[in-house]
Design a protein around this motif. Structure first.
Motif, PDB file in Angstrom:
ATOM      1  N   PRO A 291       0.807  -1.324   0.012  1.00 38.95           N
ATOM      2  CA  PRO A 291       0.009   0.155  -0.037  1.00 38.95           C
ATOM      3  C   PRO A 291       0.909   1.372   0.179  1.00 38.95           C
ATOM      4  O   PRO A 291       0.409   2.343  -0.339  1.00 38.95           O
ATOM      5  CB  PRO A 291      -0.833  -0.213   1.182  1.00 38.95           C
ATOM      6  N   GLY A 292       2.268   1.101   0.309  1.00 41.65           N
ATOM      7  CA  GLY A 292       2.911   2.464   0.247  1.00 41.65           C
ATOM      8  C   GLY A 292       3.389   2.844  -1.062  1.00 41.65           C
ATOM      9  O   GLY A 292       3.925   3.956  -1.148  1.00 41.65           O
ATOM     10  N   ILE A 293       3.274   2.054  -2.452  1.00 38.49           N
ATOM     11  CA  ILE A 293       3.930   2.158  -3.409  1.00 38.49           C
ATOM     12  C   ILE A 293       2.771   3.284  -4.090  1.00 38.49           C
ATOM     13  O   ILE A 293       1.538   3.315  -3.880  1.00 38.49           O
ATOM     14  CB  ILE A 293       3.713   1.039  -4.253  1.00 38.49           C
ATOM     15  N   THR A 294       3.290   4.507  -4.578  1.00 34.45           N
ATOM     16  CA  THR A 294       2.529   5.382  -5.249  1.00 34.45           C
ATOM     17  C   THR A 294       2.756   5.380  -6.708  1.00 34.45           C
ATOM     18  O   THR A 294       1.989   6.018  -7.462  1.00 34.45           O
ATOM     19  CB  THR A 294       2.808   6.848  -4.844  1.00 34.45           C
ATOM     20  N   GLN A 295       4.040   4.887  -7.149  1.00 34.89           N
ATOM     21  CA  GLN A 295       4.292   5.122  -8.397  1.00 34.89           C
ATOM     22  C   GLN A 295       4.919   3.698  -9.147  1.00 34.89           C
ATOM     23  O   GLN A 295       5.564   3.010  -8.119  1.00 34.89           O
ATOM     24  CB  GLN A 295       5.393   6.286  -8.744  1.00 34.89           C
ATOM     25  N   VAL A 296       4.973   3.591 -10.163  1.00 32.27           N
ATOM     26  CA  VAL A 296       5.595   2.273 -10.858  1.00 32.27           C
ATOM     27  C   VAL A 296       6.449   2.834 -12.067  1.00 32.27           C
ATOM     28  O   VAL A 296       5.944   3.599 -12.871  1.00 32.27           O
ATOM     29  CB  VAL A 296       4.743   1.194 -11.480  1.00 32.27           C
ATOM     30  N   GLN A 297       7.700   2.277 -12.303  1.00 33.86           N
ATOM     31  CA  GLN A 297       8.399   2.917 -13.411  1.00 33.86           C
ATOM     32  C   GLN A 297       8.864   1.748 -14.323  1.00 33.86           C
ATOM     33  O   GLN A 297       9.027   0.579 -13.683  1.00 33.86           O
ATOM     34  CB  GLN A 297       9.659   3.824 -12.892  1.00 33.86           C
ATOM     35  N   THR A 298       8.993   1.881 -15.260  1.00 33.47           N
ATOM     36  CA  THR A 298       9.348   0.891 -16.385  1.00 33.47           C
ATOM     37  C   THR A 298      10.394   1.448 -17.537  1.00 33.47           C
ATOM     38  O   THR A 298      10.160   2.577 -17.726  1.00 33.47           O
ATOM     39  CB  THR A 298       8.160   0.287 -16.782  1.00 33.47           C
ATOM     40  N   TRP A 299      10.900   0.538 -18.179  1.00 36.18           N
ATOM     41  CA  TRP A 299      11.760   0.886 -19.403  1.00 36.18           C
ATOM     42  C   TRP A 299      11.616   0.134 -20.458  1.00 36.18           C
ATOM     43  O   TRP A 299      11.497  -1.171 -20.232  1.00 36.18           O
ATOM     44  CB  TRP A 299      13.386   0.579 -18.866  1.00 36.18           C
ATOM     45  N   ASN A 300      11.223   0.593 -21.624  1.00 35.19           N
ATOM     46  CA  ASN A 300      10.856  -0.220 -22.796  1.00 35.19           C
ATOM     47  C   ASN A 300      11.786   0.426 -23.899  1.00 35.19           C
ATOM     48  O   ASN A 300      12.354   1.517 -24.107  1.00 35.19           O
ATOM     49  CB  ASN A 300       9.580   0.080 -23.264  1.00 35.19           C
ATOM     50  N   ALA A 301      12.037  -0.643 -24.730  1.00 34.79           N
ATOM     51  CA  ALA A 301      13.133  -0.319 -26.037  1.00 34.79           C
ATOM     52  C   ALA A 301      11.937   0.488 -26.808  1.00 34.79           C
ATOM     53  O   ALA A 301      11.020   0.418 -27.084  1.00 34.79           O
ATOM     54  CB  ALA A 301      13.491  -1.431 -26.555  1.00 34.79           C
TER      55      ALA A 301
END
Ligand SMILES: CC(C)(COP(=O)(O)OP(=O)(O)OC[C@H]1O[C@@H](n2cnc3c(N)ncnc32)[C@H](O)[C@@H]1OP(=O)(O)O)[C@@H](O)C(=O)NCCC(=O)NCCS
Length: 339
Positions: A291-301
């Protein structure tokens, strides 16, 4: 300039490194969440079996970090396969004074001594690092786009439809800590198959795990570094094959932002909504597990259009380019005048 080992460093020294990273981040990536000193020693020290990491600190006066003064800079190189993967950070107040060049020289000397022929580095776009690596003859081998999803902007109702929109005959399961042991072979096989069918041309600076033993080692290594792994797996029920999988890691070192790692869908299972469904399901699971997560980051080609499309549907917003630079060690030895 001194070689530094996080395993034997004092807690004050570790805290000084966190301060260095945060003071650099405030300038280079001001929208990124700050580093926390959660398992930082393990994060810095632990590597996969067979890999070695060497680290250096640049200080105004030797021992500053141990007295709680953030060092002028730090560098490390991970010796993996035939490429050395490095990182260099210089404190904003000490930039353009040659500290970065001196740290790079240490890395190059060690790589040359150990017989490594190439060095690779991941560079966030629009930072001073781009000019720095150009200056020393590094060339950009691969470009990714970093995207960030703000969980407060997610339309959870629409996401529910995406999560449920998978073709008949696929079963989705969520696991904390990695897939169950009896699924390792099928899980690694799916990763291997996708890798073979779809070579994006990257330098493999973040190598994936294509066979069960390596998968086990990589899951253990993540846990030992304070990185919590969650996976959603789509199983094709009639064949028992792993049709698709997605992996998210929650680092104790920046606990409000999760990192989306691999998402793969095996070619013969494409077109059934698997990719969209596993990523959508992951976001639901993450919301309740962390529940503490506010963002998700990802890397795409930049060339991986299907995945970029799925990410956009989920609400990921492109943030900046992320570049993989490489250079020959022999060339660097000459340029830096290392004897
Ligand atoms: C890249 C970095 C390591 C360079 O460190 P530095 O100590 O300032 O580098 P140096 O002083 O040794 O610079 C060597 C050469 O690189 C080039 N260079 C370095 N920074 C540059 C800049 N901002 N603009 C143009 N050229 C630059 C110059 O040619 C410089 O030589 P010069 O100063 O004689 O002209 C530092 O800027 C840094 O830490 N950046 C952020 C790294 C990062 O990835 N941050 C994100 C995670 S926190």
């Amino acid at each position: 300039m001194r070689e530094w080992d996080p395993l034997t460093a004092s807690a004050t020294e570790i805290a000084s490194i966190v301060a260095l990273l945060n003071e650099a981040m405030a300038i280079d990536l001001p929208d990124d969440p700050l580093w926390h000193d959660g398992s930082m020693r393990d994060y810095l020290a632990v590597t996969m079996p067979g890999e070695r990491k060497v680290m250096w600190l640049a200080e105004e006066t030797t021992g500053d970090a141990g007295r709680g003064i953030p060092p002028l800079g730090g560098a490390n190189v991970l010796l993996v396969g035939d490429i050395g993967v490095m990182e260099i950070v210089v404190h904003p107040k000490a930039r353009r004074l040659g500290v970065g060049r001196e740290l790079l020289s240490q890395v190059v000397k060690r790589a040359a001594d150990q017989g490594y022929t190439a060095l690779g580095v991941e560079v966030p776009g629009e930072t001073s690092a781009v000019e720095f690596y150009h200056r020393f003859g590094f060339t950009c081998a691969f470009t990714e786009v970093r995207s960030v999803l703000d969980l407060s902007s997610v339309d959870w109702f629409a996401l529910g439809e995406l999560a449920a929109g998978v073709g008949a005959g696929y079963k989705l399961d969520f696991y904390s800590g990695g897939p169950p042991l009896d699924m390792y072979a099928a899980y690694a096989a799916a990763k291997a198959e996708v890798r073979e069918s779809y070579d994006l041309g990257d330098l493999e600076l973040r190598p994936s795990s294509y066979e069960p033993q390596r998968l086990q080692a990589s899951i253990n290594t993540l846990a030992a570094r304070g990185l919590k792994l969650y996976v959603v797996v789509a199983v094709h029920e009639s064949s028992g094959e792993v049709a698709g999988l997605t992996e998210v890691v929650v680092p104790q070192q920046h606990p409000t932002r999760a990192d989306q790692y691999d998402t793969v869908v095996v070619p013969r299972h494409r077109g059934y909504g698997v990719g969209r469904a596993i990523k959508a399901r992951m976001l639901f699971e993450l919301r309740s597990a962390e529940p503490g997560i506010t963002q998700v980051q990802t890397w795409n080609a930049a060339i991986n259009e299907p995945l970029i499309r799925v990410n956009q549907e989920l609400g990921f917003v492109p943030d900046r380019q992320w570049l993989e630079y490489e250079a020959d060690v022999a060339d660097l030895v000459t340029r830096l005048g290392i004897s």
